[in-house]
Enzyme design. Structure first.
Site, PDB file in Angstrom:
ATOM      1  N   TYR A 106       0.833  -1.202   0.000  1.00 37.90           N
ATOM      2  CA  TYR A 106       0.000   0.000   0.000  1.00 37.90           C
ATOM      3  C   TYR A 106       0.866   1.251   0.000  1.00 37.90           C
ATOM      4  O   TYR A 106       1.951   1.268   0.575  1.00 37.90           O
ATOM      5  CB  TYR A 106      -0.873   0.050   1.266  1.00 37.90           C
ATOM      6  CG  TYR A 106      -2.085  -0.830   1.218  1.00 37.90           C
ATOM      7  CD1 TYR A 106      -3.264  -0.393   0.630  1.00 37.90           C
ATOM      8  CD2 TYR A 106      -2.067  -2.094   1.790  1.00 37.90           C
ATOM      9  CE1 TYR A 106      -4.399  -1.197   0.613  1.00 37.90           C
ATOM     10  CE2 TYR A 106      -3.190  -2.913   1.773  1.00 37.90           C
ATOM     11  CZ  TYR A 106      -4.351  -2.450   1.179  1.00 37.90           C
ATOM     12  OH  TYR A 106      -5.467  -3.247   1.164  1.00 37.90           O
ATOM     13  N   TYR A 145      -0.726  -9.934   0.764  1.00 38.83           N
ATOM     14  CA  TYR A 145       0.342  -9.366   1.606  1.00 38.83           C
ATOM     15  C   TYR A 145       0.278  -9.934   3.017  1.00 38.83           C
ATOM     16  O   TYR A 145      -0.786 -10.305   3.506  1.00 38.83           O
ATOM     17  CB  TYR A 145       0.282  -7.839   1.620  1.00 38.83           C
ATOM     18  CG  TYR A 145      -1.025  -7.228   2.112  1.00 38.83           C
ATOM     19  CD1 TYR A 145      -1.281  -7.048   3.471  1.00 38.83           C
ATOM     20  CD2 TYR A 145      -1.998  -6.807   1.201  1.00 38.83           C
ATOM     21  CE1 TYR A 145      -2.457  -6.473   3.914  1.00 38.83           C
ATOM     22  CE2 TYR A 145      -3.181  -6.233   1.640  1.00 38.83           C
ATOM     23  CZ  TYR A 145      -3.406  -6.065   2.995  1.00 38.83           C
ATOM     24  OH  TYR A 145      -4.580  -5.496   3.428  1.00 38.83           O
ATOM     25  N   ARG A 155      -3.121 -11.661   3.953  1.00 44.65           N
ATOM     26  CA  ARG A 155      -4.403 -11.300   3.367  1.00 44.65           C
ATOM     27  C   ARG A 155      -4.466 -11.859   1.947  1.00 44.65           C
ATOM     28  O   ARG A 155      -3.498 -11.750   1.197  1.00 44.65           O
ATOM     29  CB  ARG A 155      -4.569  -9.766   3.270  1.00 44.65           C
ATOM     30  CG  ARG A 155      -4.626  -8.969   4.560  1.00 44.65           C
ATOM     31  CD  ARG A 155      -5.714  -9.342   5.551  1.00 44.65           C
ATOM     32  NE  ARG A 155      -6.999  -9.809   5.019  1.00 44.65           N
ATOM     33  CZ  ARG A 155      -7.968  -9.043   4.533  1.00 44.65           C
ATOM     34  NH1 ARG A 155      -7.834  -7.737   4.462  1.00 44.65           N
ATOM     35  NH2 ARG A 155      -9.105  -9.569   4.118  1.00 44.65           N
ATOM     36  N   HIS A 158      -7.260  -8.555  -2.432  1.00 47.79           N
ATOM     37  CA  HIS A 158      -8.589  -7.976  -2.197  1.00 47.79           C
ATOM     38  C   HIS A 158      -8.610  -6.512  -2.576  1.00 47.79           C
ATOM     39  O   HIS A 158      -7.581  -5.837  -2.625  1.00 47.79           O
ATOM     40  CB  HIS A 158      -9.006  -8.132  -0.724  1.00 47.79           C
ATOM     41  CG  HIS A 158      -8.092  -7.420   0.216  1.00 47.79           C
ATOM     42  ND1 HIS A 158      -6.917  -7.973   0.666  1.00 47.79           N
ATOM     43  CD2 HIS A 158      -8.155  -6.181   0.765  1.00 47.79           C
ATOM     44  CE1 HIS A 158      -6.303  -7.113   1.463  1.00 47.79           C
ATOM     45  NE2 HIS A 158      -7.019  -6.014   1.536  1.00 47.79           N
ATOM     46  N   HIS A 160     -10.749  -3.044  -1.300  1.00 46.51           N
ATOM     47  CA  HIS A 160     -11.668  -2.487  -0.305  1.00 46.51           C
ATOM     48  C   HIS A 160     -12.717  -1.621  -1.008  1.00 46.51           C
ATOM     49  O   HIS A 160     -12.374  -0.863  -1.915  1.00 46.51           O
ATOM     50  CB  HIS A 160     -10.915  -1.609   0.695  1.00 46.51           C
ATOM     51  CG  HIS A 160      -9.907  -2.346   1.522  1.00 46.51           C
ATOM     52  ND1 HIS A 160     -10.196  -2.830   2.773  1.00 46.51           N
ATOM     53  CD2 HIS A 160      -8.617  -2.683   1.283  1.00 46.51           C
ATOM     54  CE1 HIS A 160      -9.111  -3.425   3.275  1.00 46.51           C
ATOM     55  NE2 HIS A 160      -8.134  -3.351   2.395  1.00 46.51           N
TER      56      HIS A 160
HETATM   57 FE   LIG Z   1      -6.193  -4.372   2.572  1.00 50.25          FE
END
Ligand SMILES: [Fe+3]
Lengths: 240, 200
Positions: A106, A145, A155, A158, A160
């Site tokens: 991110y 990640y 995770r 995905h 959000h």
């Molecule tokens: Fe996330």
């Protein structure tokens, strides 16, 4: 006066406390929430016009990229509808999305994963549904990640989603997963949802009929917001 | 008729600000962050500032929450096409979104004191603001209401406040006036002083 919005099914949603998701332990209310039918303040909500959107807001491949550059990763289109529980499309719904880059990183100051940033990828986009509730955006498929929870939690890939319907009672934040990803079934955040059928509604399906040949594959993902009880009643009358 | 289940919620996670307040997160996107201002110009009524923090079960202030508020204007009208009782103040959006201060976690809303809005049965509710909280570790966004401590008379007859069984918890819904036009509203997620949340 309307009949209000259909009550949330709290067994379908994740409970506030899911101990396998450690952060929920100290952030979950202990008292049961107080139930009231919706009233005007919950049955209204902010309105977002199509005129507020920039031309690239729904294109995460270029909306942060240098001129002539593009984000790295498998190119995809995500499309679907925002519906209410009565099966009606929700027009004018604001859909805001955010995600990691193709390496699972991110663009955020608190992010510590060693995967590199993509200089041409910001990781956010937004779109407003059309008259039938349809939305579409273009992006790259995010990577999975690792995250600090258990000793080795990852995770699944995905995206959000934050969604506004026409009423504040419909306000929803959720996540979209990708069909066939084995990581879905190992994730403590996914696992906060107890029913498999509920989890499956968050898994986008590959739709080869909507792909752009030699360019981008397409994933289909519908989002359902709470419906109005009055609509339910009207429909029953019509159907009888 | 085709009846669908609502999409199940998932936590907003630690990076909700990338998607909802990207400029706050250091990603220059759009023309600024949505909900950063609730006023398009001069507004009617008493202008107020509401500030506060979200606390976890250990008393720590959340640094990664996102708070949204939705409220009526000073005349008690919602700036919504579903508002049929009149036209709300065109310069007031009714909706605010705050990521909180990056150093202190304090959220702030520059807004107006809402007017009274009728409840479902027509009786007047006390002035209040609908509040919605999401963050990492919150699996389903939390709804609550903020009332005003100094609206003693209206609060006494509010149809929702009247029906709260644990009277000692009512102060958790009250914004305290700390100066002229300034209110403080803290949200406690868990434990002593836990805010009343609504299944609404
Ligand atoms: Fe996330």
């Amino acid at each position: 006066m309307s009949e209000g919005y259909i009550r949330r099914d709290r067994d379908w949603h994740p409970p506030a406390l899911h101990t396998a998701y450690k952060t929920s332990v100290m952030r979950s209310p202990r008292a049961a929430p107080l139930s009231f039918p919706t009233s005007l303040g919950e049955e209204t909500g902010p309105v977002f016009g199509h005129d507020m959107l920039g031309a690239l807001d729904n294109d995460l491949i270029t909306n942060f990229a240098q001129p002539g550059q593009m984000a790295l990763g498998p190119r995809i289109i995500v499309q679907g509808r925002v519906l209410d529980e009565n099966g009606r499309g929700v027009p004018g719904a604001l859909v805001e999305v955010w995600q990691a880059n193709a390496g699972g990183r991110y663009r955020h100051k608190n992010e510590s994963y060693l995967a590199p940033l993509d200089p041409n990828f910001g990781g956010c986009g937004r779109v407003i549904t059309d008259a039938e509730g349809r939305y579409e955006f273009r992006t790259i498929q995010p990577g999975p990640y690792p995250w600090p929870n258990g000793p080795n939690d990852w995770r699944p890939a995905h995206i959000h989603f934050s969604v506004f319907g026409q009423a504040f009672a419909q306000r929803l934040i959720t996540q979209m997963y990708f069909d066939g990803d084995p990581m879905i079934w190992q994730c403590p955040i996914v696992g906060s949802i107890s029913q498999t059928a509920a989890i499956e509604t968050l898994i986008a399906k590959l739709d080869m009929t909507q792909t752009i040949p030699m360019d981008a594959r397409a994933y289909h993902f519908d989002i359902v917001l709470r419906g109005n009880r009055q609509t339910l009643f009207e429909n029953r009358q019509e159907g009888s | 008729m085709k009846y669908l289940k609502e999409s199940p919620s998932q936590t907003a996670g630690p990076y909700v600000h990338i998607g909802c307040t990207p400029n706050f997160a250091g990603i220059r996107m759009y023309d600024g962050d949505l909900g950063a201002t609730m006023k398009r110009g001069p507004v009617q009524g008493e202008e107020i500032v509401v500030t506060g923090a979200v606390h976890d079960g250990m008393g720590a202030v959340l640094m990664d929450a996102m708070i949204e508020i939705w409220q009526a204007d000073a005349a008690g009208l919602y700036p919504s096409p579903r508002e049929v009782r009149g036209r709300a103040d065109p310069n007031f959006t009714g909706w605010g979104r705050s990521a909180g201060n990056p150093e202190t976690g304090l959220f702030t809303f520059d807004t107006v004191k809402p007017g009274q809005v009728p409840w479902r049965d027509g009786t007047l509710q006390a002035p209040h603001v609908t509040v919605w909280i999401v963050a990492r570790g919150i699996n389903l966004g939390l709804h609550t209401r903020m009332y005003f401590e100094d609206e003693t008379e209206a609060n006494a007859t509010d149809p929702i406040l009247k029906r709260i069984e644990h009277r000692n918890r009512i102060p958790t819904l009250m914004a305290r006036k700390t100066a002229n036009g300034v209110y403080r509203f803290d949200i406690v997620l868990q434990g002593v002083g836990e805010t009343i949340f609504f299944d609404i």
